[in-house]
Design a protein around this motif. Structure first.
Motif, short mmCIF file in Angstrom:
data_model
loop_
_atom_site.label_atom_id
_atom_site.label_comp_id
_atom_site.label_asym_id
_atom_site.label_seq_id
_atom_site.Cartn_x
_atom_site.Cartn_y
_atom_site.Cartn_z
N ARG A 67 0.84 -1.21 0.00
CA ARG A 67 0.00 0.00 0.00
C ARG A 67 0.86 1.25 0.00
O ARG A 67 0.53 2.24 -0.66
N VAL A 68 1.94 1.21 0.77
CA VAL A 68 2.87 2.34 0.78
C VAL A 68 3.38 2.60 -0.64
O VAL A 68 3.39 3.75 -1.12
N TYR A 69 3.78 1.53 -1.31
CA TYR A 69 4.34 1.70 -2.66
C TYR A 69 3.28 2.18 -3.65
O TYR A 69 3.55 3.08 -4.45
N ARG A 70 2.09 1.59 -3.57
CA ARG A 70 1.03 1.99 -4.49
C ARG A 70 0.59 3.44 -4.27
O ARG A 70 0.09 4.09 -5.18
N SER A 71 0.78 3.92 -3.03
CA SER A 71 0.36 5.28 -2.70
C SER A 71 1.44 6.32 -2.96
O SER A 71 1.23 7.51 -2.68
N ARG A 72 2.58 5.90 -3.46
CA ARG A 72 3.74 6.78 -3.50
C ARG A 72 3.49 8.06 -4.32
O ARG A 72 3.99 9.13 -3.94
N LYS A 73 2.76 7.96 -5.41
CA LYS A 73 2.57 9.13 -6.26
C LYS A 73 1.63 10.15 -5.62
O LYS A 73 1.65 11.33 -5.99
N ARG A 74 0.82 9.70 -4.67
CA ARG A 74 -0.10 10.61 -3.98
C ARG A 74 0.44 11.10 -2.65
O ARG A 74 -0.21 11.88 -1.96
N TYR A 75 1.62 10.65 -2.28
CA TYR A 75 2.17 10.96 -0.96
C TYR A 75 2.51 12.44 -0.83
O TYR A 75 3.18 13.02 -1.68
N VAL A 76 2.06 13.04 0.28
CA VAL A 76 2.42 14.40 0.64
C VAL A 76 2.81 14.36 2.12
O VAL A 76 2.04 13.87 2.95
N PRO A 77 3.98 14.86 2.50
CA PRO A 77 4.44 14.75 3.90
C PRO A 77 3.71 15.70 4.84
O PRO A 77 4.14 16.83 5.05
N GLY A 78 2.60 15.22 5.41
CA GLY A 78 1.86 16.03 6.37
C GLY A 78 2.08 15.61 7.81
O GLY A 78 1.45 16.14 8.73
N SER A 79 2.97 14.65 8.02
CA SER A 79 3.28 14.15 9.36
C SER A 79 4.60 13.39 9.25
O SER A 79 5.17 13.27 8.17
N LYS A 80 5.09 12.85 10.38
CA LYS A 80 6.25 11.97 10.31
C LYS A 80 5.90 10.75 9.46
O LYS A 80 4.75 10.32 9.44
N PHE A 81 6.89 10.20 8.80
CA PHE A 81 6.63 9.01 7.98
C PHE A 81 6.03 7.89 8.81
O PHE A 81 5.11 7.20 8.38
N SER A 82 6.57 7.69 10.03
CA SER A 82 6.07 6.59 10.87
C SER A 82 4.59 6.77 11.20
O SER A 82 3.85 5.78 11.25
N THR A 83 4.15 8.00 11.40
CA THR A 83 2.73 8.24 11.68
C THR A 83 1.88 7.83 10.49
O THR A 83 0.84 7.17 10.64
N TRP A 84 2.30 8.22 9.30
CA TRP A 84 1.59 7.85 8.08
C TRP A 84 1.58 6.33 7.89
O TRP A 84 0.55 5.73 7.58
N LEU A 85 2.73 5.70 8.11
CA LEU A 85 2.83 4.26 7.96
C LEU A 85 1.91 3.53 8.93
O LEU A 85 1.21 2.58 8.55
N TYR A 86 1.90 3.96 10.21
CA TYR A 86 1.09 3.26 11.20
C TYR A 86 -0.40 3.54 11.02
O TYR A 86 -1.23 2.74 11.47
N THR A 87 -0.75 4.63 10.36
CA THR A 87 -2.15 4.85 9.99
C THR A 87 -2.59 3.78 8.99
O THR A 87 -3.67 3.20 9.12
N ILE A 88 -1.74 3.51 8.02
CA ILE A 88 -2.02 2.43 7.06
C ILE A 88 -2.10 1.10 7.79
O ILE A 88 -3.01 0.28 7.55
N ALA A 89 -1.14 0.85 8.70
CA ALA A 89 -1.11 -0.42 9.44
C ALA A 89 -2.38 -0.60 10.27
O ALA A 89 -2.94 -1.70 10.34
N ASN A 90 -2.85 0.46 10.90
CA ASN A 90 -4.07 0.38 11.69
C ASN A 90 -5.26 0.01 10.82
O ASN A 90 -6.10 -0.81 11.20
N ASN A 91 -5.36 0.62 9.64
CA ASN A 91 -6.46 0.30 8.73
C ASN A 91 -6.40 -1.15 8.27
O ASN A 91 -7.43 -1.85 8.22
N VAL A 92 -5.19 -1.62 7.96
CA VAL A 92 -5.03 -3.02 7.52
C VAL A 92 -5.38 -3.97 8.66
O VAL A 92 -6.08 -4.98 8.46
N ALA A 93 -4.94 -3.67 9.88
CA ALA A 93 -5.26 -4.53 11.03
C ALA A 93 -6.76 -4.55 11.29
O ALA A 93 -7.33 -5.62 11.58
N SER A 94 -7.41 -3.41 11.19
CA SER A 94 -8.86 -3.34 11.42
C SER A 94 -9.60 -4.18 10.39
O SER A 94 -10.53 -4.92 10.72
#
Length: 217
Positions: A67-94
């Motif tokens: 998901r990180v890779y597929r989202s790369r073209k839309r990525y805009v740094p609005g937070s730390k990378f880890s925050t963005w990554l763990y947001t994705i992880a939380n969605n996947v876990a849910s």
């Protein structure tokens, strides 16, 4: 939510992982490999605690990085990378927990002895509870009781503790990951600490185990 150029520039300047992700955006394969090396073990460990099965956690970690890779073209740094990554992880876990629940696999927290042996969360959970052991515990014993304590938390409390004590995210960062307010995160962590204390205290002091189901969620 729109991200200002000032915000994007600030995180780009402050976070080397954001700069790596911006290289990934430009199809830099080496940068993506470096991000995976930095975060793969941490993501697998986080997902193991959230879904309770190591093999499933490894599969989900691969999905997260895809998901990180597929989202790369839309990525805009609005937070730390880890925050963005763990947001994705939380969605996947849910999504995974909902899928497992539909298949009636409701025991989502690992109970097997040794599943989390050696994880820094062992000490983090004790620290989060505000307790210090009054007797010396060996690694296997500590890991087993921490599994019990973590199992006593509901999904949201578990994620908040993992992000705060294991990944060292602050209230605002956890709020972003979990789509809560910082005040709600503070309250969530307070309840989690109380529940950890309820499970850990009798064991750390006297060696008396408490069933995970006895903690107030």
């Amino acid at each position: 939510m729109a991200i200002s150029e000032t915000t994007a520039a600030r995180y780009t300047a402050q976070d080397p992982d954001v700069r790596l992700m911006l290289r990934v955006q430009q199809d830099d394969a080496d940068a993506f490999e470096e991000l995976m090396l930095r975060y793969q073990d941490r993501v697998v460990s986080l997902m193991t605690h959230l879904v309770g099965k190591r093999d499933l956690a490894e599969d989900l970690a691969q999905e997260i990085f895809m998901r990180v890779y597929r989202s790369r073209k839309r990525y805009v740094p609005g937070s730390k990378f880890s925050t963005w990554l763990y947001t994705i992880a939380n969605n996947v876990a849910s999504n995974s927990r909902r899928s497992l629940a539909r298949r009636h696999e409701v025991n989502l927290v690992a109970q097997e002895s040794g599943e989390f042996t050696g994880n820094p969360l062992d000490q983090a959970a004790v620290a989060a509870s505000g307790l210090m052991p009054t007797r010396l515990l060996d690694k296997a014993e500590l890991s087993q009781v921490v599994q019990l304590a973590v199992a006593a938390l509901n999904d949201r409390q578990r994620l908040a503790v993992l992000l705060n004590k294991f990944e060292h995210l602050g209230y605002e960062e956890i709020a972003e990951v979990m789509e809560l307010t910082p005040a709600a995160v503070k309250s969530l962590l307070s309840r989690a600490r109380a529940n950890l204390r309820q499970v850990l205290e009798p064991y750390l002091e006297q060696g008396t185990k408490v069933n995970a189901g006895e903690a107030d969620k």
